[in-house]
Design an enzyme around this catalytic site. Structure first.
Site, PDB file in Angstrom:
ATOM      1  CG  ASP A 177      -2.291   0.528   0.968  1.00 44.10           C
ATOM      2  OD1 ASP A 177      -2.378   1.763   0.826  1.00 44.10           O
ATOM      3  OD2 ASP A 177      -3.279  -0.225   0.896  1.00 44.10           O
ATOM      4  CG  ASP A 199       9.387   3.199   0.569  1.00 50.37           C
ATOM      5  OD1 ASP A 199       8.957   3.094  -0.600  1.00 50.37           O
ATOM      6  OD2 ASP A 199       9.254   4.232   1.248  1.00 50.37           O
ATOM      7  CG  ASP A 204      13.702   3.890   2.078  1.00 52.74           C
ATOM      8  OD1 ASP A 204      12.704   3.242   2.468  1.00 52.74           O
ATOM      9  OD2 ASP A 204      13.681   5.123   1.911  1.00 52.74           O
ATOM     10  CD  GLN A 208       6.353   6.702   8.938  1.00 53.42           C
ATOM     11  OE1 GLN A 208       6.722   5.755   9.624  1.00 53.42           O
ATOM     12  NE2 GLN A 208       5.270   7.411   9.213  1.00 53.42           N
ATOM     13  CG  HIS A 220      -5.293   3.902   1.035  1.00 50.31           C
ATOM     14  ND1 HIS A 220      -4.792   2.650   0.699  1.00 50.31           N
ATOM     15  CD2 HIS A 220      -6.555   3.948   0.539  1.00 50.31           C
ATOM     16  CE1 HIS A 220      -5.717   1.981   0.030  1.00 50.31           C
ATOM     17  NE2 HIS A 220      -6.797   2.746  -0.087  1.00 50.31           N
ATOM     18  CB  ALA A 312     -10.039  -7.471  -7.847  1.00 51.67           C
ATOM     19  CB  SER A 371      -9.194   0.560  -0.087  1.00 54.20           C
ATOM     20  OG  SER A 371      -8.576   0.723  -1.326  1.00 54.20           O
TER      21      SER A 371
END
Length: 438
Positions: A177, A199, A204, A208, A220, A312, A371
């Site tokens: 996400d 990430d 990295d 965050q 989100h 999906a 979501s």
């Protein structure tokens, strides 16, 4: 019988009782001073005997993402290279001119979007989380926020948690996400080992959340992860960031994150994101991890259209479909949410409106969207996997869909017969009774 796109994040409709922000990075994502490579297109190209990916990339003006050092004559299964292409359509024309080989090209940059909108942000709730994992999370006895009481009653969460007293312990759910607020007290003790974090957007090891409160996709991923933990408070969250502050990201990032999640031990992967075009990159990654027994949930999209978004939309295909669930949204009366996509291939729905969960900066917020429905399903799968049961992994998602509550008795869904799953809304207690009796 088992049943088997997504718009960009909408403008946030906020009831703001406080304002807070963090620094928003500018320009392309970077790792230190090194810009993370991003590509407009990604091409999968077959290699000829003796050919190297580097030579092929040079011929078409692209860059090598991955590929064999050189293709040997008679190589088993053939050889392929993954190339990144930027700029105009000139590299695509060059690929087409090669002839005599298999070439698949797909758009990559920012084709993926998270979905949903924040509907309320609350001030004065930092104290709820003070001291780390406290009463509302500890031990699962009070594992849900009181603001969600009606939602959890609708899906029979309390009964489900009694049926699955391990509360998902021993199960890792990867949340792919916008990242999460790693410092949020609600997540202390609830995350996988930091060696599993990544990430992919910034390149990295610190996924965050980045952004400004009330803008784009900020919050989100934190909301999605918090929903999983309210359903299965004993589970661990593996935070993987693939979406930027505006809520968009690249298909290649998502594919890499899916493979990473399985390699690092996730048993469930939640994808509250999607695209209107089928991505071979993402679907190949899903095929790879589901072949290892990993379960995947993906949201259906928020455009109120009679088609669901990818990945999906692929949840009913042979092979990976046995481990994969597509998820739409209903309201508390079991009527289809005004925003939710629907289709004859949609497998299950869950209440995805005004779902409260942690928000960045130690706060709490409610979001609405498919979501928010998908992580309820992911959390339910974690509850099942956390219990001792003899059911084959490939049967678990089918049991969840088949145990759903019939939403078609609600006349508000007359126009959507057979398009909200064969039955409809998630019922966690019925699901666990179905699964754990084996």
């Amino acid at each position: 019988m088992r049943r088997r796109a997504w718009t960009t994040l909408g403008l946030l409709t906020l009831t703001l009782l406080s304002a807070c922000s963090t620094t928003t990075p500018s320009g392309l994502p970077s790792q230190g001073n090194q810009v993370t490579p991003r590509y407009d297109y990604v091409a999968t190209v077959s290699l000829r005997a003796g050919e190297t990916p580097q030579a092929l990339a040079q011929a078409v003006g692209g860059e090598v993402i991955e590929g064999d050092t050189a293709c040997s004559a008679g190589a088993s299964g053939g050889c392929t290279a993954l190339l990144g292409l930027n700029g105009s359509l000139k590299p695509l024309s060059a690929l087409q001119a090669l002839g005599g080989r298999k070439v698949h090209v797909e758009a990559n940059r920012d084709v993926i979007s998270g979905g949903g909108k924040m509907t309320a942000k609350m001030n004065g709730v930092i104290g709820i989380w003070a001291g780390g994992v406290i009463g509302i999370w500890a031990g699962g006895a009070q594992s849900s926020l009181p603001e969600n009481a009606a939602l959890w009653e609708k899906i029979n969460l309390a009964q489900a948690q009694r049926l699955a007293p391990n509360l998902g312990a021993g199960v890792t759910v990867a949340v792919i996400d916008t990242g999460i607020d790693l410092q949020h007290p609600a997540f202390q003790g609830a995350l996988s080992d930091p060696s599993t974090w990544r990430d992919f957007y910034s390149g990295d090891a610190s996924p965050q959340e980045e952004g400004t409160a009330g803008q784009g996709g900020y919050g989100h991923g934190t909301n999605v992860a918090g929903i999983v933990l309210q359903i299965a408070p004993g589970a661990k969250i593996m935070p993987l960031r693939v979406l930027g502050p505006d809520g968009s990201g690249d298909a290649l990032m998502v594919a890499r994150a899916i493979e990473w999640a399985a390699e690092k031990g996730a048993q469930v992967i939640n994808l509250s994101l999607g695209t209107t075009e089928n991505s071979q990159l993402i679907q190949n990654a899903i095929d790879k991890v589901t072949a290892q027994g990993v379960l995947v949930t993906a949201s259906a999209g928020n455009s109120n259209l009679n088609r669901i978004t990818y990945p999906a939309a692929n949840a009913t295909q042979a092979g990976s479909g046995a481990y994969f669930l597509s998820v739409g949204s209903v309201d508390l009366s079991d009527a289809k949410s005004s925003f939710s996509n629907y289709a004859s291939t949609l497998e299950i729905v869950a209440p995805g409106e005004n779902v409260y969960a942690p928000a960045p900066d130690g706060r709490m917020a409610a979001w609405s969207g498919t979501s928010m429905a998908a992580p309820m399903v992911a959390g339910g799968l974690a509850l099942a996997l956390g219990q001792k049961q003899s059911l084959a992994r490939a049967e678990v998602t089918a049991r969840m869909a088949d145990s759903a509550f019939d939403v078609y008795s609600n006349s508000a869904n007359d126009a959507y017969k057979g398009m909200l799953g064969s039955k409809g809304r998630l019922d966690l207690a019925a699901f666990l009774e179905n699964v754990l009796q084996n």
